[in-house]
Scaffold this active site. Sequence first.
Site, PDB file in Angstrom:
ATOM      1  N   GLY A  49      33.811-100.621 -56.105  1.00 24.67           N
ATOM      2  CA  GLY A  49      33.641 -99.227 -56.485  1.00 24.67           C
ATOM      3  C   GLY A  49      33.199 -99.049 -57.926  1.00 24.67           C
ATOM      4  O   GLY A  49      33.040 -97.931 -58.393  1.00 24.67           O
ATOM      5  N   CYS A  50      33.033-100.143 -58.628  1.00 26.52           N
ATOM      6  CA  CYS A  50      32.593-100.084 -60.018  1.00 26.52           C
ATOM      7  C   CYS A  50      31.112-100.453 -60.077  1.00 26.52           C
ATOM      8  O   CYS A  50      30.664-101.356 -59.377  1.00 26.52           O
ATOM      9  CB  CYS A  50      33.393-101.069 -60.880  1.00 26.52           C
ATOM     10  SG  CYS A  50      35.148-100.702 -60.935  1.00 26.52           S
TER      11      CYS A  50
END
Length: 137
Positions: A49-50
């Site tokens: 998710g980064c």
Amino acid sequence: MARPAFEEIAETFEFLDDWEDRYRHVIELGKAMDPLEEALKVPATKVLGCASQVWLVPAPEGGTYHFRGDSDAMIVRGLIAVLHALYDGVPVAEVPKIDAGGELARLGLNDHLSAQRSNGLRAMVERIRETAMAAAA
């Protein structure tokens, strides 16, 4: 009130006049962290998710939450350092109770991070909470 290490960051931010100075300070916090060994940069420690590559390695000990982290992006390393100041050394049962959004808002991070960075920061906070809850169980 947050841990003294986080309060120190918040106080420093109060004295910095503009966001560029704060941004540089976050980067300096990241530079001051010890890097993770390459052997710890594995899929199990990678935070999804980064936008950047991020690794968080939990190391709870004696009921206290500890972790180490690293990223390939300097600003993200700095954000990890900020999270470290917020969470490291806290009793594992208390970690999920910390209002990360509220504490980070004190620094003005919500207003100055891109949507991708904000999503990544939330993903890091979620990983910290998950690993703390697992350690507390």
